[in-house]
Structures are given as C-alpha cells and as structure tokens.
Scaffold this motif. Structure first.
Motif, PDB file in Angstrom:
ATOM      1  N   THR A   1       0.842  -1.224   0.121  1.00 36.65           N
ATOM      2  CA  THR A   1      -0.130   0.021   0.019  1.00 36.65           C
ATOM      3  C   THR A   1       0.808   1.521  -0.002  1.00 36.65           C
ATOM      4  OG1 THR A   1      -1.542  -1.263   1.435  1.00 36.65           O
ATOM      5  CG2 THR A   1      -1.963   1.180   1.119  1.00 36.65           C
ATOM      6  N   LEU A   2       1.911   1.208   0.858  1.00 34.54           N
ATOM      7  CA  LEU A   2       2.895   2.469   0.729  1.00 34.54           C
ATOM      8  C   LEU A   2       3.683   2.625  -0.502  1.00 34.54           C
ATOM      9  CD1 LEU A   2       4.319   2.125   4.548  1.00 34.54           C
ATOM     10  CD2 LEU A   2       3.385   4.266   3.160  1.00 34.54           C
ATOM     11  N   ASP A   3       3.873   1.403  -1.427  1.00 36.49           N
ATOM     12  CA  ASP A   3       4.518   1.300  -2.496  1.00 36.49           C
ATOM     13  C   ASP A   3       3.726   1.983  -3.503  1.00 36.49           C
ATOM     14  OD1 ASP A   3       6.757   0.058  -1.539  1.00 36.49           O
ATOM     15  OD2 ASP A   3       5.960  -1.927  -2.528  1.00 36.49           O
ATOM     16  N   LEU A   4       2.315   1.791  -3.628  1.00 31.12           N
ATOM     17  CA  LEU A   4       1.593   2.604  -4.310  1.00 31.12           C
ATOM     18  C   LEU A   4       1.354   4.183  -4.013  1.00 31.12           C
ATOM     19  CD1 LEU A   4      -0.525   2.784  -6.639  1.00 31.12           C
ATOM     20  CD2 LEU A   4      -2.242   1.992  -5.035  1.00 31.12           C
ATOM     21  N   PHE A   5       1.330   4.548  -2.838  1.00 29.92           N
ATOM     22  CA  PHE A   5       1.375   5.716  -2.269  1.00 29.92           C
ATOM     23  C   PHE A   5       2.493   6.587  -2.870  1.00 29.92           C
ATOM     24  CE2 PHE A   5       2.155   8.937   0.896  1.00 29.92           C
ATOM     25  CZ  PHE A   5       1.189   9.633   0.709  1.00 29.92           C
ATOM     26  N   TYR A   6       3.869   5.942  -2.861  1.00 30.07           N
ATOM     27  CA  TYR A   6       4.908   6.553  -3.246  1.00 30.07           C
ATOM     28  C   TYR A   6       5.383   6.324  -4.533  1.00 30.07           C
ATOM     29  CZ  TYR A   6       5.946   8.176   1.679  1.00 30.07           C
ATOM     30  OH  TYR A   6       6.065   8.628   2.743  1.00 30.07           O
ATOM     31  N   GLU A   7       4.646   5.543  -5.377  1.00 32.96           N
ATOM     32  CA  GLU A   7       4.770   5.390  -6.878  1.00 32.96           C
ATOM     33  C   GLU A   7       5.010   6.565  -7.541  1.00 32.96           C
ATOM     34  OE1 GLU A   7       1.987   3.152  -9.737  1.00 32.96           O
ATOM     35  OE2 GLU A   7       3.347   1.578  -8.670  1.00 32.96           O
ATOM     36  N   GLN A   8       3.902   7.457  -7.368  1.00 28.73           N
ATOM     37  CA  GLN A   8       4.279   8.903  -7.974  1.00 28.73           C
ATOM     38  C   GLN A   8       3.981   9.792  -6.743  1.00 28.73           C
ATOM     39  OE1 GLN A   8       1.320   9.184 -11.548  1.00 28.73           O
ATOM     40  NE2 GLN A   8       0.673   7.054 -10.830  1.00 28.73           N
TER      41      GLN A   8
END
Length: 268
Positions: free
Chosen positions: A114-121
């Motif tokens: 979930t954090l990966d998606l948040f920080y993806e952009q």
C-alpha cells in the motif's frame, strides 16, 4: 526531506462486542502486542503509536504500550478522527497510516504494498487504501494519507459516523482528495468470505488457532500461510466463518455514498 511515517493503531478496552479484546492473550503476549509485532515487520522506516482514550479503563493499554517501548497517545474515547489526528500531530507525522487494533493477523507485506502505491508517484495521492473496494481477507486493512489530508478531514468532518470511523470523510469526498486503491495482485477477492479480524469470541478462537498452528514454526507467517492452513484444516476456517462479511458498513448504508449493500452483511 524524507517523510516521517507514523502508523497509528487505535486501541481501547471498551469494545461493545468483545470488551478488553486488545489485551486477550495470544501465544504468550497480548493481542495488541502480537499485532504491533507484525506491523513492525514493514520494510518502511516507521514510528508506531498506540492511540487510546483518556478513560481510566484504558490505563492498561497505555501501560502495555510503554512496557514494550511503544509510544502511546491518549485522547477522545469516541471521536477517533480527533484521536488519530492529534496522535499523528504529536509525533510529527508527514504521512499517516491507520491500522485498526482488530487486525492482529495483518500481513506486513500488505502494508508495504500500500505504501509502494502511495509513493509510486510522489505527491500524486492524498489517500491510498486497500479497502475501496477491499479484496484481501478482512483484517488486512491499511489506509495511508498525508497529514494535510487527515487535517482537512479533522476540521471539516461533522457526522458522528465520520468522527467514529476516522476516514469516511476522505473517501466519501473524492472532489476534495486524490485517492487511490490497491487491489490484491492475485486477482482474488476474499474480503467477504475470509475473516482475519476480531470483534466476536469466535474471532478470538480463530486467531488463537492460527497462532497455535503457524507461529511455532514461522513467527512471521503471511496471509498466504493462513490461507494454506485454512485449506488444510477447514475446521479452523469454520470457527468464525459465520461472521465473514460482517462490518460496520451495515449500520450506515443510508449514509455512505461509496459503499453498496454487497460490501457488508447483517449479523448471523
């Protein structure tokens, strides 16, 4: 400047359906500390804060947190949005994660994803969760938001159910917030059929059995390990299967614009 990520675990003793559940014993530790133990396995640098109330019944929660070196914030008993916001502010959060204390089987890999998606952009999202719609087994709830997002909700939310459940104002107002959702990469949706959360005595019995079977051999067992266990031992799945799909949405379908009747069910 690197974001300070604060994970707020809201916990109190006065659960209406299973009072004192956060202090129930699970394989030699409290349920709350078993959950903290799992959350600590995230790959991200985080500060974990237990947010409880100022009610005297929650002294035990504060003592439990401090006994294990976990920061604790005490605030409103029923206004969880306020408690969440003030806890995050006290500990200097830039990014805040809401993970309820009734998720003692949460898979830390779900937190990471979930954090990966948040920080993806970077800077693209105000709020990201894996709940709208949910796909993982219930009890893997992760909500990530900027402090600015949480602060706006704190100042603008007015309905009692928005205050009690912390984040509905955010995901119910997409015109104000840039939101994202993480779906399970397996393509499965077990959110209404598998229950890894705790709200009833049967849930506690289920969690104890999962720990009894998995923890001795693999303390950092995953969501997939639990699913394999339930396939191998269907009687464990049956312990709390009657409550699968039961959640707080059922009481607010007339209030929530983004939640449909197929995302909850009535009590058995």
């Amino acid at each position: 400047m690197q974001d300070k990520i604060v994970i707020v675990i809201q916990a109190r003793m006065s659960s209406s359906r299973l009072p004192g559940k956060v202090m129930l014993p699970v394989w030699g530790k409290s349920l709350l500390m078993r959950m903290v133990e799992r959350v600590q396995r995230t790959q991200y640098p985080v500060t974990i804060v237990v947010a409880t109330s100022t009610d005297a019944s929650d002294d035990v929660v504060e003592n439990e947190a401090y006994a294990h070196g976990i920061p604790c914030y005490r605030g409103s008993l029923n206004n969880l949005l306020e408690r969440h916001y003030l806890a995050a502010r006290q500990y200097g959060a830039h990014v805040v994660l809401k993970i309820p204390s009734d998720c003692p089987l949460i898979d830390p890999a779900v937190i990471d994803a979930t954090l990966d998606l948040f920080y993806e952009q970077p800077g693209h999202y105000d709020y990201v969760s894996n709940l709208h719609p949910a796909t993982w087994p219930d009890g893997n709830d992760v909500e990530v938001m900027t402090m600015t997002c949480l602060e706006r909700a704190y100042y603008e939310a007015t309905h009692s159910w928005e205050l009690e459940h912390t984040t509905p104002y955010i995901w119910e107002h997409p015109e104000h917030f840039r939101t994202g959702n993480l779906e399970w990469s397996t393509g499965l949706d077990l959110s209404m059929t598998h229950r890894f959360t705790i709200d009833y005595p049967e849930d506690y019995d289920f969690i104890v059995q999962v720990y009894k079977k998995l923890h001795p051999l693999k303390p950092a067992f995953s969501c997939n390990d639990i699913l394999q266990l339930l396939e191998d031992r269907p009687k464990i799945y049956e312990i709390n299967a009657g409550y699968a799909g039961v959640n707080w949405y059922r009481n607010h379908l007339s209030d929530l614009k983004t939640i449909s009747a197929d995302q909850t069910k009535v009590l058995p």
